[in-house]
Design an enzyme around this catalytic site. Structure first.
Site: not given
Length: 198
Positions: A121, A168, A191
């Site tokens: 937006h 995650a 890495r």
């Protein structure tokens, strides 16, 4: 099943369709062979209500061969497109918003609860309501052989190179070179795949 396949713009062989799968404008959806659509997932081709549509494709959602869309995933084009390559999996509860265009390569794994949002937006003018300022829509590209971990957010304008691994919970705001291992918020390259840890 036959009725649904007839409504789709194109549909390959051996479509596996669970109960509760929803389509909007199925004539603009192309599905390859051996595709699995799990319970509650949504494939919606729809306009961008905040700004002009950016793309006019024959098929706004394209799923390659052997694609697996898991439970309650939402693929919505919002005036753009979503193309997913062969042998790729989208985890349950994922949200893919394609207003700027989303291109996902082959052999990509997207974990559960991920957000891939190819638009943003506009909010620069404090005197105009945000929902009246329109959107920036650049697009997202994800290469081949990428693993996106659970609960990752990938934001508009990002290109992710082949072979990347995204940890995650990461929030990806910038491009990732090929074969990077990245995590954190914002995600940073830690890495390269194949490099040994010190």
């Amino acid at each position: 099943m036959f009725f649904i396949k007839r409504k789709l713009g194109q549909c390959g062989k051996r479509l596996m369709l669970d109960k509760g799968v929803c389509f909007k404008s199925p004539n603009k959806i192309c599905i390859g062979n051996n595709v699995q659509l799990r319970a509650g997932c949504q494939l919606y081709v729809q306009n961008n209500t905040m700004d002009a549509d950016k793309f006019d494709c024959q098929f706004a959602i394209v799923l390659g061969d052997n694609v697996h869309i898991k439970e309650n995933a939402n693929l919505s084009t919002y005036g753009g497109y979503i193309h997913i390559g062969n042998n790729s999996n989208i985890g349950h509860n994922c949200a893919l918003y394609g207003q700027g265009g989303i291109e996902i390569g082959e052999n990509v794994l997207v974990g559960p609860n991920c957000s891939i949002i190819s638009g943003c937006h506009k909010f620069e003018d404090p005197n105009i309501l945000i929902n009246q300022q329109g959107t920036h829509d650049i697009g997202i590209k994800i290469g081949d052989d990428v693993w996106v971990g659970a609960n990752v957010s990938i934001l508009d304008g990002v290109n992710i190179g082949d072979g990347c691994v995204i940890g995650a919970g990461a929030v990806v705001t910038k491009d990732l070179p090929a074969y990077s291992i990245a995590y954190g918020s914002p995600a940073r390259v830690q890495r390269k795949r194949g490099e040994k840890l010190n």
